[in-house]
Design an enzyme around this catalytic site. Structure first.
Site, PDB file in Angstrom:
ATOM      1  CG  ASP A   1     -13.453   8.555  58.770  1.00 18.82           C
ATOM      2  OD1 ASP A   1     -12.479   9.281  58.481  1.00 18.82           O
ATOM      3  OD2 ASP A   1     -13.910   7.706  57.992  1.00 18.82           O
TER       4      ASP A   1
ATOM      5  CG  ASP B   1      -8.903  10.070  54.449  1.00 20.31           C
ATOM      6  OD1 ASP B   1      -9.979   9.894  55.052  1.00 20.31           O
ATOM      7  OD2 ASP B   1      -8.011   9.216  54.384  1.00 20.31           O
TER       8      ASP B   1
END
Length: 435
Positions: free
Chosen positions: A314, A106
């Site tokens: 992201d 992540d």
């Protein structure tokens, strides 16, 4: 560290190949949660169910990212991720002897954490829990240590042990001891004394196939910064297409250098919280028609007043979210250029959808994202995606609060993050051929 170049493959859980050299470079597989190689893949779900679920996770994740941006970091670690979400997982090993863990990779969070024994409250997971009592290299971290300060912990436990707290936007959480351990990647290359969270109280909507989170954010506690002396602040990934049978790759150190005649680079912008990777989006184009970003100030529209760091890149968000002034111009230009029949999205998630006949594709002009110093053509196959039989929708979505450049539009680009030179680079690449 190994002195010669190594290529070692493991067949545990999935086929994960590791390349290491004596200059700090290595590569491992990134496995999309819906791929056939993923332990969380549900073969009973249809292609359209998987796509809709990924899009739903994007909206949820955006809400969590927005929540973390508006929350003070003084009391707990910012954990800007929908805990059941996360689109890619990777394998690491923790401890001595090393114990396999499968975590969500992540870029939107910092702390590496995993579930640990003894467990006061743990969600079900497929792999055995990590037991620190069986590792000779496990050490808890004191409350007055630099690692504890970097973690933003809010409590001090017995024997001066640093206690971490990670709170998620959906009320899920992970609490436990902040400790240091040996982190090992396939091939036996190890990094000693890496700070991580040993979670003894983990509750919420976590997937049982994952052991925790592998934080790749920009904060000081992330493994990117903890391994700075070895990897030089560099990591990269190359994401394969949604229907590919080949795993995506993530690389670190010298293996993460993105170079070539077609590379474009854009500056990273330092903003708070430092977890996120902020870029500057100046506009978008549909074919030759450009839509520039304008900033509204005091009721007037100011050209060339683009906010620096106005969008987050992201890996864990599937869709791309852009401000309304960008989206409305892009949609209008596409409507003028596309001759297909426009239809409504039955679920109301997307603003621009078309009917396609006979299984054919949609003829659309290219869409280009204009970052500061870097023009990026969005992959044609992922600009419009078939969300149900015969209906394709634009995967750029209007947002009134937070802009995110999602992973669908990073597919088949080698995306390199360089924390030292403060830039992100993009190279068009057939990611299925990355070794």
């Amino acid at each position: 560290m190994a002195s010669a170049f190594l290529i070692i493959c493991s067949l545990l859980l999935s086929s994960i190949c590791f390349a290491a050299s004596n200059n700090g470079g290595f590569t491992v597989d990134l496995i999309h949660r819906d791929s056939l190689k993923s332990p969380s893949n549900d073969p009973s779900n249809t292609r359209f169910q998987r796509i809709r679920s990924a899009f739903d996770r994007s909206f949820s994740r955006k809400s969590s990212l927005l929540s973390s941006l508006s929350t003070s970091l003084q009391d707990s670690i910012a954990a800007p991720i929908t805990s059941a979400g996360g689109e890619y997982v990777m394998k690491i090993m923790i401890g001595t002897p090393p114990v396999e863990q499968l975590g969500i990779a992540d870029t939107g969070s910092d702390l590496l954490w995993t579930q640990c024994n003894p467990c006061k409250q743990c969600y079900n997971q497929t792999l055995p829990l990590f037991d620190p009592s069986k590792s000779s290299s496990y050490r808890t971290v004191s409350c007055n240590s630099d690692q504890c300060a970097a973690a933003g912990t809010s409590s001090c436990g017995d024997d001066n042990r640093c206690q971490y707290e990670v709170a998620y936007g959906d009320s899920s959480h992970s609490n436990g001891d902040l400790a240091v351990e040996t982190l090992t990647f396939d091939g036996g290359v190890s990094f000693p004394k890496v700070a991580f969270g040993c979670g003894h109280d983990n509750e919420g909507t976590f997937s049982q196939t994952g052991s925790g989170i592998i934080g790749l954010g920009g904060g000081s506690i992330s493994i990117i910064n903890q391994l700075q002396n070895t990897i030089g602040g560099k990591f990269s990934y190359c994401l394969t297409s949604l229907n590919s049978n080949v795993s995506s790759k993530i690389s670190f150190g010298s293996s993460a250098v993105v170079a070539g005649p077609n590379v474009v680079s854009t500056p990273l912008v330092n903003k708070s919280p430092a977890t996120f990777y902020y870029l500057t989006l100046e506009g978008m184009s549909v074919g030759t028609e450009r839509v520039d970003y304008y900033k509204s100030s005091g009721g007037a529209v100011e050209e060339a007043a683009v906010d620096e760091g106005n969008i987050i890149i992201d890996s864990g968000t599937t869709l791309t979210f852009v401000p309304s002034e960008i989206y409305e111009g892009v949609e209008a230009a596409l409507v003028k250029a596309i001759s297909a029949t426009r239809v409504s999205d039955p679920q109301g998630a997307f603003g621009l959808c078309y009917r396609i006949e006979g299984g054919g594709g949609l003829k659309s002009p290219p869409i280009t994202a204009h970052f500061k110093g870097a023009d990026l053509v969005l992959p044609e196959a992922s600009s419009f995606v078939e969300v149900e039989e015969g209906t394709v929708c634009l995967t750029v979505v209007q947002s009134e609060d937070l802009a995110i450049f999602g992973n669908l539009h990073q597919i088949n680009y080698h995306v390199g993050y360089d924390r030292v030179n403060q830039q992100v680079s993009f190279l068009p690449t057939d990611c299925s051929n990355i070794q």
